[in-house]
Write an enzyme that holds these catalytic residues in place. Sequence first.
Site, short mmCIF file in Angstrom:
data_model
loop_
_atom_site.label_atom_id
_atom_site.label_comp_id
_atom_site.label_asym_id
_atom_site.label_seq_id
_atom_site.Cartn_x
_atom_site.Cartn_y
_atom_site.Cartn_z
N LYS A 161 -5.29 -6.89 -11.00
CA LYS A 161 -4.17 -7.82 -11.11
C LYS A 161 -4.67 -9.17 -11.64
O LYS A 161 -5.87 -9.44 -11.67
CB LYS A 161 -3.50 -7.97 -9.73
CG LYS A 161 -2.81 -6.67 -9.25
CD LYS A 161 -2.21 -6.89 -7.88
CE LYS A 161 -1.37 -5.69 -7.43
NZ LYS A 161 -0.80 -5.93 -6.07
N TYR A 203 7.21 -1.60 -10.83
CA TYR A 203 7.52 -1.96 -9.45
C TYR A 203 8.98 -1.69 -9.09
O TYR A 203 9.53 -2.32 -8.19
CB TYR A 203 7.18 -3.43 -9.21
CG TYR A 203 5.68 -3.68 -9.01
CD1 TYR A 203 4.97 -2.99 -8.02
CD2 TYR A 203 5.00 -4.62 -9.77
CE1 TYR A 203 3.61 -3.21 -7.82
CE2 TYR A 203 3.64 -4.86 -9.57
CZ TYR A 203 2.96 -4.15 -8.59
OH TYR A 203 1.61 -4.38 -8.38
N ARG A 240 -7.11 4.45 -2.70
CA ARG A 240 -6.39 3.62 -1.71
C ARG A 240 -7.32 3.22 -0.56
O ARG A 240 -7.24 2.10 -0.07
CB ARG A 240 -5.17 4.37 -1.16
CG ARG A 240 -4.09 4.69 -2.18
CD ARG A 240 -3.16 3.55 -2.50
NE ARG A 240 -2.31 3.15 -1.41
CZ ARG A 240 -1.32 2.26 -1.54
NH1 ARG A 240 -1.06 1.70 -2.73
NH2 ARG A 240 -0.58 1.93 -0.51
N ASN A 243 -3.42 -9.86 -3.91
CA ASN A 243 -4.30 -8.83 -3.33
C ASN A 243 -5.10 -8.05 -4.37
O ASN A 243 -5.54 -6.93 -4.12
CB ASN A 243 -3.52 -7.91 -2.37
CG ASN A 243 -2.39 -7.18 -3.03
OD1 ASN A 243 -2.20 -7.26 -4.24
ND2 ASN A 243 -1.64 -6.44 -2.24
N HIS A 267 -4.18 -2.94 -7.74
CA HIS A 267 -3.11 -1.96 -7.51
C HIS A 267 -3.69 -0.56 -7.60
O HIS A 267 -4.54 -0.30 -8.44
CB HIS A 267 -2.00 -2.10 -8.58
CG HIS A 267 -1.06 -0.92 -8.58
ND1 HIS A 267 0.01 -0.84 -7.73
CD2 HIS A 267 -1.08 0.25 -9.29
CE1 HIS A 267 0.64 0.34 -7.93
NE2 HIS A 267 0.00 1.01 -8.86
N GLU A 309 3.18 6.21 -13.21
CA GLU A 309 2.55 4.93 -13.57
C GLU A 309 1.58 5.08 -14.74
O GLU A 309 1.48 4.20 -15.59
CB GLU A 309 1.83 4.35 -12.35
CG GLU A 309 2.81 3.96 -11.23
CD GLU A 309 2.11 3.56 -9.94
OE1 GLU A 309 0.87 3.58 -9.88
OE2 GLU A 309 2.83 3.21 -8.98
N1 LIG Z 1 5.90 -9.14 1.78
C1 LIG Z 1 5.34 -9.32 0.59
N2 LIG Z 1 5.19 -10.57 0.08
C2 LIG Z 1 4.63 -10.77 -1.13
N3 LIG Z 1 4.17 -9.76 -1.93
C3 LIG Z 1 4.29 -8.53 -1.46
C4 LIG Z 1 4.88 -8.23 -0.19
N4 LIG Z 1 4.85 -6.87 -0.01
C5 LIG Z 1 4.27 -6.39 -1.11
N5 LIG Z 1 3.93 -7.35 -1.98
C6 LIG Z 1 3.29 -7.19 -3.28
O1 LIG Z 1 3.85 -6.05 -3.90
C7 LIG Z 1 2.83 -5.11 -4.17
C8 LIG Z 1 3.39 -3.72 -4.02
O2 LIG Z 1 3.73 -3.51 -2.68
P1 LIG Z 1 3.38 -2.13 -1.99
O3 LIG Z 1 3.66 -1.02 -2.94
O4 LIG Z 1 4.08 -2.12 -0.68
O5 LIG Z 1 1.81 -2.26 -1.68
P2 LIG Z 1 0.54 -1.58 -2.36
O6 LIG Z 1 0.15 -2.45 -3.53
O7 LIG Z 1 -0.52 -1.60 -1.28
O8 LIG Z 1 0.94 -0.19 -2.76
C9 LIG Z 1 1.72 -5.46 -3.17
O9 LIG Z 1 0.43 -5.02 -3.59
C10 LIG Z 1 1.80 -6.97 -3.15
O10 LIG Z 1 1.17 -7.52 -4.31
MG LIG Z 2 2.56 0.48 -3.87
#
Ligand SMILES: Nc1ncnc2c1ncn2[C@@H]1O[C@H](COP(=O)(O)OP(=O)(O)O)[C@@H](O)[C@H]1O
Ligand SMILES: [Mg+2]
Length: 152
Positions: A9, A49, A85, A112, A115, A126
């Site tokens: 990212k 997303y 993961r 974070n 992805h 994806e």
């Molecule tokens: N509550 C939140 N506040 C801000 N950003 C969020 C939140 N939940 C998720 N995200 C962002 O959206 C991305 C996608 O969410 P998710 O699919 O739930 O997690 P992951 O990336 O672990 O699969 C996350 O990696 C993060 O960057």
């Molecule tokens: Mg996800």
Amino acid sequence: MERTLILIKPDGMQRGISFEILSRFERRGLRLAGLRLLQVSQDMAETHYGEHIGKPFFEGLVSYITSSPIIAAVFEGTDAVTAARTTMGGTKPTEANPGTIRGDFGLEIGRNVVHGSDSPESAEREIGIFFGDGSSLYDWGRDVDSWIFEDE
Ligand SMILES: Nc1ncnc2c1ncn2[C@@H]1O[C@H](COP(=O)(O)OP(=O)(O)O)[C@@H](O)[C@H]1O
Ligand SMILES: [Mg+2]
């Protein structure tokens, strides 16, 4: 062989840790099948997303992922989705285990750094978004594969 989509990212790019992150997947034993540097468009971000449309963080997430060039990679191997993961760690970096990418490099959920697809079905969808018809993906073997994959 199962495949997964990994994105470095924009924060991972800006902080200069993109290849350090990629090397963790490689060292785990996953085999690189595709690699691109690209700027994610608004459309791509909304498609990628799509499951989060309507959530309070959606707009911020789209502006984050489109804010600088990113690296998209396809890694393959045994249970590649789960392997990636667990290497990444939990979504919320302060709760991610130490030793994982997010546990070692992140603090905030909206920054974070990485992805990874959450299921083989998501991975296929994806990979299609980031690698189109797949003509730039490689099906290859490494001399070391029999030391990583028991049945190769
Ligand atoms: N509550 C939140 N506040 C801000 N950003 C969020 C939140 N939940 C998720 N995200 C962002 O959206 C991305 C996608 O969410 P998710 O699919 O739930 O997690 P992951 O990336 O672990 O699969 C996350 O990696 C993060 O960057
Ligand atoms: Mg996800």
